[in-house]
Structure formats: structure tokens, C-alpha cells
Design a protein around this motif. Structure first.
Motif, short mmCIF file in Angstrom:
data_model
loop_
_atom_site.label_atom_id
_atom_site.label_comp_id
_atom_site.label_asym_id
_atom_site.label_seq_id
_atom_site.Cartn_x
_atom_site.Cartn_y
_atom_site.Cartn_z
N ARG A 83 40.43 50.09 44.53
CA ARG A 83 40.34 48.59 44.44
C ARG A 83 39.16 48.27 43.55
NH1 ARG A 83 44.88 48.51 45.60
NH2 ARG A 83 45.82 47.80 47.58
N VAL A 84 39.17 47.35 42.66
CA VAL A 84 37.94 46.81 41.94
C VAL A 84 37.89 45.40 42.43
CG1 VAL A 84 37.40 46.09 39.49
CG2 VAL A 84 38.69 48.16 40.07
N PHE A 85 36.74 44.98 42.66
CA PHE A 85 36.30 43.75 43.11
C PHE A 85 35.56 42.97 42.24
CE2 PHE A 85 36.90 46.02 47.21
CZ PHE A 85 37.99 45.58 47.87
N ALA A 86 35.98 41.53 41.82
CA ALA A 86 35.31 40.89 41.03
C ALA A 86 35.26 39.48 41.31
CB ALA A 86 35.92 41.01 39.54
N ALA A 87 34.34 38.80 41.01
CA ALA A 87 33.90 37.40 41.28
C ALA A 87 33.73 36.53 40.03
CB ALA A 87 32.66 37.22 42.40
N THR A 88 34.12 35.22 40.23
CA THR A 88 34.17 34.54 38.80
C THR A 88 33.17 33.30 38.98
OG1 THR A 88 35.72 33.10 39.36
CG2 THR A 88 36.45 35.15 38.37
N GLU A 89 32.82 32.74 38.05
CA GLU A 89 32.01 31.25 37.92
C GLU A 89 32.88 30.25 38.19
OE1 GLU A 89 29.12 31.24 37.77
OE2 GLU A 89 28.25 33.12 36.79
N ASN A 90 34.31 30.46 38.67
CA ASN A 90 34.77 29.47 39.26
C ASN A 90 35.16 29.54 40.79
OD1 ASN A 90 36.65 27.44 38.75
ND2 ASN A 90 38.51 28.48 39.38
N ASP A 91 34.06 30.45 41.30
CA ASP A 91 34.14 30.69 42.57
C ASP A 91 35.30 31.07 43.41
OD1 ASP A 91 31.27 30.01 43.41
OD2 ASP A 91 31.78 27.79 43.84
N SER A 92 35.58 32.40 42.53
CA SER A 92 36.94 32.95 43.26
C SER A 92 36.35 34.60 43.29
CB SER A 92 38.22 32.76 42.22
OG SER A 92 38.76 31.60 42.22
N VAL A 93 37.07 35.35 44.13
CA VAL A 93 36.82 36.47 44.14
C VAL A 93 38.32 37.25 44.45
CG1 VAL A 93 36.12 38.28 45.74
CG2 VAL A 93 34.75 35.91 45.92
N TYR A 94 38.22 38.38 43.52
CA TYR A 94 39.47 39.10 43.21
C TYR A 94 39.39 40.42 43.62
CZ TYR A 94 41.15 35.35 39.93
OH TYR A 94 41.44 34.02 39.42
N ALA A 95 40.54 40.92 44.03
CA ALA A 95 40.94 42.35 44.27
C ALA A 95 41.84 43.07 43.28
CB ALA A 95 41.01 42.84 45.73
N LEU A 96 41.61 43.68 42.53
CA LEU A 96 42.35 44.23 41.51
C LEU A 96 42.77 45.85 41.91
CD1 LEU A 96 40.36 42.96 38.44
CD2 LEU A 96 42.28 41.88 39.61
N ASP A 97 44.04 46.15 41.42
CA ASP A 97 44.51 47.45 41.48
C ASP A 97 43.73 48.23 40.50
OD1 ASP A 97 46.26 49.86 40.40
OD2 ASP A 97 46.94 49.34 42.50
N ALA A 98 42.86 49.30 40.68
CA ALA A 98 42.09 49.98 39.94
C ALA A 98 42.81 50.54 38.71
CB ALA A 98 41.26 51.15 40.82
N ARG A 99 44.07 51.00 38.88
CA ARG A 99 44.99 51.87 37.96
C ARG A 99 45.47 50.82 36.83
NH1 ARG A 99 45.79 54.19 42.75
NH2 ARG A 99 47.36 52.69 43.31
#
Length: 447
Positions: A83-99
Motif C-alpha cells: 500500500r502507498v498512503f498519501a494525503a492531499t491539501e483537500n484534507d483527504s487520505v488515500y491508500a493506493l495499490d503499490a503495483r
């Protein structure tokens, strides 16, 4: 005889139970330790060295995927397993599939501040700016969200599902909360989250460089420290705190005073338990730094060859003793290096420093003496990272990721990643380089 046998069986059973308990406890401790192949905090770990020990050489590079999210990604992406975790300036947090970059889950944790609602600044909207941190002991992900009304909220999320577990106020205790911006990376040490605060771009309003600490779980309230100046002294470099033994080191910005020393423009050491000030180093030029906005706080301190290396807007590099920072003018050695913004990457006695006109290799010898080496032809001042036998740096002007030869600084390849912010720094994990951009996350892989 039966009593003796019974007693023997009882002792054996007790010993087995104790052995099982020891194994279980050891297993829990092991489970709580991050996998070195993961990237769970800014620059991999609390040393902020930016070194990915498990990354193999990637060969010829190409873009593996690009994930478009709902806002700009200012913090470093984190990587845990697949998993890749990223947060945005729109106050959202994401979990992305690393592949593949596919969204596994996303959680909107608040309504960000718009620029017109702030007294100054240059990020619009202003949501999650500082790099998050992952806790392997609780499997929680922590982010500091700036939300409507100028509130600063520590949010913990279940890393598997994205469900919000807790929201807690993490306000700076002094000054105008609207004037504080949270840019420095969060730190996790001994079950506590440490949150540094600086200012909005433009240095408007009454803000004070501050660190707030909260436990990872539970109802306990915060403890805090703020720079004892009348205004300013922001703690804003993107690397946040650097762990040295039982203390965290932070670099602070310029304060208002140019006559009586006010605790700003320094490297400070804070106690982990109550954030008491334990030690500090201040350049002998602090009054000039304060008057000309040439503060030391533009670069996160680095641990290089047994010394603390500090460098800021003035461009002078200092080496300090970790156990005794030296007070005003107590450096081991100093020399002009370059004006710096961001965080260095470190391997052994060499720091790769984020100079505004291109990264430089800076060596620190056994006596703390600084020697400036090569300068790479890469503009924009991105913060380097090290892995796979190369030094990685983002040209933040052109939006290009480049691996550099660590011995010479020669650019080996140039891979476009798109528009990025000025402090962009690559995450190196699981056979990829990941870069947060103004539209999401880009993954780079090798052939």
C-alpha cells in the motif's frame, strides 16, 4: 510420590506458560517494528537520513503509474507492504495499490481552509501539508488536518480500511491559531505523535514556533513547547523532528528580537516526555539572521558522522555535538556551503544537502570538519533521498526526478513526474520511487 509428581507437573506447566508468554510478547514486539523495506515516516525513519537500505538498483527508469487524487500532495507518500498512503491539501487520505496505483480506499477527514479565509499564505486550499506517520504497533495512520475555522486536528485512521478512529484538537497553545501552519513531518516515538508548527507564507499574524505531542490512542491531553519569543521562531522545515537518544531535535526560524536573544534561529533539543527544552545551538549571527530573515530553520538538522549538521538560509553549515549542542556560537566547525531549504539525505559521513541551486555533497570528518564536494546540475532545491546505489532528487522547477552518481553528482537519468511543490522528496520502497505531485502520486520503476 504423587505429590512430588504433581508438583513437578505443575512446575513444568508453569514453565511452559511462561515460555509461551515470552514468545508471544517477543512476537508482539517484532510485529510492532516496521519492516525496513517500508517507508513509514518522512525520510524512512526518525533519523531522517532518507536512506532506503532494502532498495535494489532499479536500472533503466520509466513511469509505472500516475494516480490522480483530489488535491496536491505536499507530504512524502508512505509505503507499507503493498500500500502507498498519501494525503492531499483537500484534507483527504488515500491508500493506493503499490503495483497499479488503484485507489484501495479514500477518506475525507475535513473541510480545508481556502486562501481567502487566511491572513496570508500560498497554498490553496490548505489541508494536510506535513508528512503523515504510520504506527506498526496500532496499524494506525496519523495525519494533521487544517480545517475550516483555522482548526488543527490530529486524525488517526485504520490503515486497512481508512476508517477514522479518533479526532483530537492539536492546537498551538499560544498565538493566533489562524497564523500557524503545519508543514513539518509528524514524528512517532514511544507511543506519542509529535507535531511541529510554523507560519503561513508571508509570516503574518502572531505565530510561535511550537511542538505539540499527543499519545497515539486514548484521552490524555497534549503537552507542548513553544519558542520563547514574542513572535515567529517557526518550526517549518519539512523533515520535522530528528530523534537523538531521548530527545528530538528541531530547527527554528528567525524571531523578532535583534537585541536580546529570544530563543529563535536555533537547533533545539526537546525531552520526549514533556517537551522540556534540554539544549540548543544558536549561530553567533542570530541577530543579523533575525533582522534579515536568514534563519537556520529552513533545513531539518541532519545526523552526519556522529555530529549534528545544521544549515539554513544564510548558507553557513555548522557541525554540533549531539550531547552538547553548544549554546550561542558553540559549533564544532563552520563553513559556507549554500542556502538550503528542506532536508538532507545522509550516508555515513556524507550529507547530500538540498541547496537552492542544486544539491551538494558535504563531508564531515572524524573531528567534525566540513568539506564541500560536488554540486549536481539539478535546479529547484528538492530534498534528496538515497537508495539503490544512487542519490535521488527532484528538480522542482522542471518536475523531473533524477538519480545521481553518489561519487560525482553526475545525473544518470531524467524522468518527468509533473508539477511538484518546492520541497518535494522521493519515497524509495518496494522497488519503486514515489513522488507526491500537485495532482497526486507518480510511481517510477526500473526495467
Amino acid at each position: 510420590m504423587r505429590r512430588a509428581v504433581s508438583s513437578h507437573r505443575s512446575r513444568v506447566a508453569t514453565a511452559i506458560l511462561l515460555l509461551v508468554a515470552v514468545v508471544l510478547v517477543a512476537g508482539c514486539d517484532d510485529a510492532a517494528e516496521p519492516d525496513p523495506a517500508d517507508w513509514t515516516t518522512y525520510h524512512h525513519d526518525n533519523s531522517r537520513a532518507g536512506l532506503a537500505p532494502e532498495l535494489a538498483a532499479l536500472g533503466t527508469l520509466s513511469k509505472a503509474w500516475a494516480a490522480r487524487l483530489d488535491g496536491a500532495v505536499y507530504g512524502q507518500p508512505l509505503v507499507v507492504a503493498d500500500r502507498v498512503f498519501a494525503a492531499t491539501e483537500n484534507d483527504s487520505v488515500y491508500a493506493l495499490d503499490a503495483r497499479s496505483g488503484r485507489t484501495v480506499w479514500s477518506t475525507h477527514v475535513g473541510t480545508p481552509m481556502r486562501l481567502w479565509q487566511l491572513p496570508c499564505g500560498n497554498i490553496d486550499p490548505l489541508g494536510i501539508t506535513g508528512t503523515m506517520v504510520y504506527d506498526p504497533a496500532t496499524t494506525l495512520l496519523f495525519a494533521l488536518a487544517e480545517t475550516t475555522g483555522g482548526r488543527h486536528v490530529l486524525v488517526s485512521l485504520d490503515a486497512a480500511t481508512g476508517q477514522v478512529r479518533q479526532r483530537r484538537a492539536a492546537e498551538p497553545p499560544a498565538g493566533d491559531r489562524l497564523a500557524h501552519q503545519q508543514r513539518g513531518a509528524l514524528s512517532l516515538v514511544n507511543g506519542r505523535i509529535y507535531i511541529p508548527y510554523g507560519a503561513l507564507s508571508g509570516d503574518c499574524g502572531r505565530y510561535l514556533g511550537t511542538v505539540v505531542a499527543l499519545p497515539t490512542t486514548g484521552p490524555a491531553g497534549p503537552v507542548s513547547y513553544h519558542v520563547p519569543t514574542t513572535r515567529q521562531g517557526g518550526i517549518w522545515a519539512p523533515g520535522g523532528g530528528v530523534l537523538v537518544g531521548d530527545r528530538l531535535l528541531y530547527a527554528t526560524g528567525n524571531g523578532e528580537s535583534t537585541t536580546a536573544y529570544d530563543g529563535s534561529d536555533s537547533v533545539i533539543a526537546l525531552a520526549l516526555d514533556d517537551l522540556t527544552l534540554l539544549d540548543r545551538f544558536t549561530p553567533p549571527t542570530w541577530a543579523e539572521d533575525n533582522s534579515s530573515d536568514a534563519d537556520l530553520g529552513s533545513m531539518t538538522p541532519a545526523l552526519v558522522g556522529g555530529y549534528v549538521y545544521a544549515n539554513g538560509k544564510r548558507g553557513v553549515g555548522y557541525t554540533l555535538r549531539p550531547g552538547h549542542l553548544g549554546g550561542i556560537g558553540g559549533q564544532v566547525h563552520q563553513t559556507y556551503v549554500c542556502p538550503t531549504f528542506g532536508a538532507a539525505a545522509v550516508s555515513g559521513r556524507t550529507a547530500y544537502v538540498p541547496c537552492i541551486d542544486g544539491p551538494r555533497a558535504v563531508d564531515v570528518d572524524a573531528g567534525g570538519r566540513i568539506t564541500v564536494g560536488w554540486q549536481a546540475v539539478v535546479s529547484g532545491g528538492g530534498s534528496p533521498a538515497i537508495g539503490g546505489g544512487v542519490v535521488w532528487v527532484v528538480d522542482t522547477t522542471a518536475g523531473i526526478l533524477s538519480p545521481l552518481d553518489p561519487a560525482t553528482g553526475v545525473v544518470r537519468q531524467r524522468i518527468p513526474v509533473g508539477e511538484v511543490h518546492r520541497f518535494a522528496s522521493p519515497t524509495l520502497a518496494r522497488g519503486h520511487a514515489y513522488v507526491g505531485t500537485m495532482t497526486g502520486v507518480v510511481a517510477i520503476a526500473g526495467a
